[in-house]
Write a protein that holds these residues in place. Structure first.
Motif, short mmCIF file in Angstrom:
data_model
loop_
_atom_site.label_atom_id
_atom_site.label_comp_id
_atom_site.label_asym_id
_atom_site.label_seq_id
_atom_site.Cartn_x
_atom_site.Cartn_y
_atom_site.Cartn_z
N ARG A 143 -6.75 1.92 -3.86
CA ARG A 143 -5.24 1.82 -3.22
C ARG A 143 -5.48 3.08 -2.08
NH1 ARG A 143 0.31 1.93 -5.70
NH2 ARG A 143 0.89 0.73 -4.05
N VAL A 175 -5.91 2.83 2.22
CA VAL A 175 -4.94 3.66 3.29
C VAL A 175 -5.86 4.70 4.24
CG1 VAL A 175 -2.95 5.01 3.45
CG2 VAL A 175 -2.99 3.16 1.95
N TYR A 176 -6.63 5.49 3.49
CA TYR A 176 -7.09 6.43 4.25
C TYR A 176 -8.58 6.37 4.95
CZ TYR A 176 -2.94 8.90 2.66
OH TYR A 176 -1.65 9.32 2.33
N PRO A 211 0.84 -1.17 -0.11
CA PRO A 211 0.22 -0.02 0.13
C PRO A 211 0.79 1.26 -0.03
CG PRO A 211 -0.03 -1.03 2.23
CD PRO A 211 0.77 -2.03 1.37
N VAL A 254 1.49 6.29 4.08
CA VAL A 254 0.52 7.20 4.75
C VAL A 254 1.20 8.63 4.77
CG1 VAL A 254 -0.83 7.84 6.83
CG2 VAL A 254 -0.50 5.42 5.93
#
Ligand code: ZN
Length: 458
Positions: A274, A278-279, A26, A29
């Motif tokens: 994607r 992550v968010y 991934p 961040v």
């Protein structure tokens, strides 16, 4: 599931370069994106949807003289609200003098509302939704969906002589939801304090219900003026979590993208999935390898028509009885669900706008810069440098799959060779990586469409 050592061993046996390649990880961040994703306001989304529905109708051919009802009042309020939400937004009307055609039953001045957030480069990322509405009478969309198949086409409701353009068409979900989402993203991104590489264009379209008229007129001008457009995040019907069939889904959103499988629209769809993972891990992005639902459409198609990458966000469960009807009211919008969809959009837009543009992988003659050099059995990839890129990442996968399986950071180069990897058995792609680690869309090396000769007969 296979254990990790087994996967590595298999990968090693298959590929001599496996010691340096990575399986797909991934993206890293970025706390700045986390912060803006957290600043989406459910209260503001709710207030925006209520206000939009309160105009009674926003039909493109509705009366424009009232300050409180109809499309004239609605577009002026959208303009004012965008202006109010941030001094950094450049708000304007994008006006097109439409001639009478099809469902546009008289000449009309169609007005899209545009809010630009200038970036470091002129390349654009669009976030869009149509703000116009329609009430097609009877029971709205459900009557069209449940009608028995027939060989005789029914006359188009909107072209009937007595069609009432001022009938109630609150359009809370279609498409007050997408309009509110776009307006909230404009506010959050403009007020984030971040400097984006791409210029962001937030656009609310008119004339969608008459055949994507506002978006088509705008995209046609972008094409004519050679404006670089990297993406269109189009949202249409994204606020309802209760299906008309009694099922519910507030945990996922559908993202439609037009093929072929390695089109930039598909690349955009993969990027969104994607970024969302992550968010916004609490929300699932369901990628759908189709342009849209059967017999339905939206403004993203106006962008793909001119070769611009675009996707359509659609709620997972639709209630057709509340579409294109007076019943499309605010109680059919689940604001918590709408906010989740806004967060997914925001993660995708922000991460892409911070990244450099995708590398160009074709030469000036339009040929893919991929070969088998030097041994004749290698994968040799070349690309043009992307402005602002700090490095690049190469991706590949088996040709009979939909998503990337392997990737490798290759540094600041514009050529890379993967030894003894057949370009005929794998799909390859390359992304540009910015100094902050944000990746562009992946440009894939795909065979051009065949132009086969026709046999001449005498
Ligand atoms: Zn719609």
């Amino acid at each position: 599931m296979r254990s990790l050592p087994t996967i590595l061993l298999v990968a090693f046996l298959a590929r001599p370069d496996a010691s340096i390649a990575q399986d797909i990880a991934p993206p890293a961040v970025d706390p700045r994106i986390q912060k803006i994703v957290a600043s989406i306001s459910e209260d503001r989304l709710s207030a925006l949807v209520q206000k939009l529905a309160g105009f009674g109708t926003r039909n493109t051919l509705s009366d424009t003289s009232s300050p409180t009802r109809g499309i004239g009042a609605a577009r002026q309020w959208i303009f004012d609200e965008l202006t109010r939400s941030s001094p950094r937004l450049q708000v304007s009307f994008d006006t097109h003098k439409l001639a009478r055609q099809g469902r546009i039953t008289r000449n009309v001045d169609l007005q899209n509302v545009v809010a630009l957030l200038p970036g470091k480069s002129p390349r654009r990322i669009y976030v869009t939704a149509h703000y116009d509405t329609v009430n097609i009478g009877e029971e709205g969309q459900i009557s069209a969906n449940t009608r028995a198949p027939s060989n005789t086409p029914r006359p188009d409701a909107q072209q009937r002589r007595n069609f009432d353009y001022n009938a109630d068409a609150p359009g809370a979900n279609d498409n007050g939801s997408g309009t509110a989402l776009t307006m909230e993203l404009a506010r959050v991104l403009a007020e984030s304090g971040l400097e984006f590489d791409a210029t962001l264009a937030f656009v609310l379209w008119a004339g969608e219900e008459q055949g994507l008229m506002g978006a088509r007129a705008h995209a046609m001008e972008l094409f004519k003026d050679k404006v670089p457009v990297d993406a269109d995040f189009n949202n249409d019907i994204v606020g309802n979590s209760r299906g008309g069939d009694g099922t519910t889904d507030a945990e996922s959103v559908r993202v439609y993208s037009e093929g072929p499988e390695d089109s930039m629209s598909r690349s955009l769809a993969r990027h969104i999935a994607r970024a969302a993972a992550v968010y916004v891990p609490s929300h699932k992005v369901r990628l759908i390898a189709r342009q849209d639902r059967f017999s339905r459409g939206s403004d993203h198609t106006a962008f793909t028509q001119y070769g611009f990458p675009a996707v359509a966000f659609r709620e997972s469960k639709e209630d057709f009885s509340r579409q294109h009807a007076a019943t499309d009211t605010v109680d059919g919008v689940d604001v918590r669900y709408l906010a989740q969809n806004a967060r997914v959009n925001l993660a995708g837009v922000a991460s892409l706008a911070l990244a450099p543009p995708a590398p160009i992988v074709t030469n000036p003659r339009g040929q893919m810069m991929i070969g088998r050099q030097p041994s004749g059995y290698d994968a040799n990839l070349r690309w043009n440098a992307s402005p602002g890129a700090a490095s690049y990442r190469v991706y590949w996968r088996e040709a009979w799959t939909t998503d990337w399986q392997h990737s490798q950071a290759v540094g600041d180069v514009t050529e890379f060779m993967l030894p003894k990897l057949s370009i005929d058995n794998y799909v390859f792609g390359v992304a540009a990586v910015g100094p902050g680690g944000h990746e562009s869309l992946v440009s894939a090396y795909v065979p051009p469409p065949r132009r086969d000769p026709v046999v001449k007969l005498r």
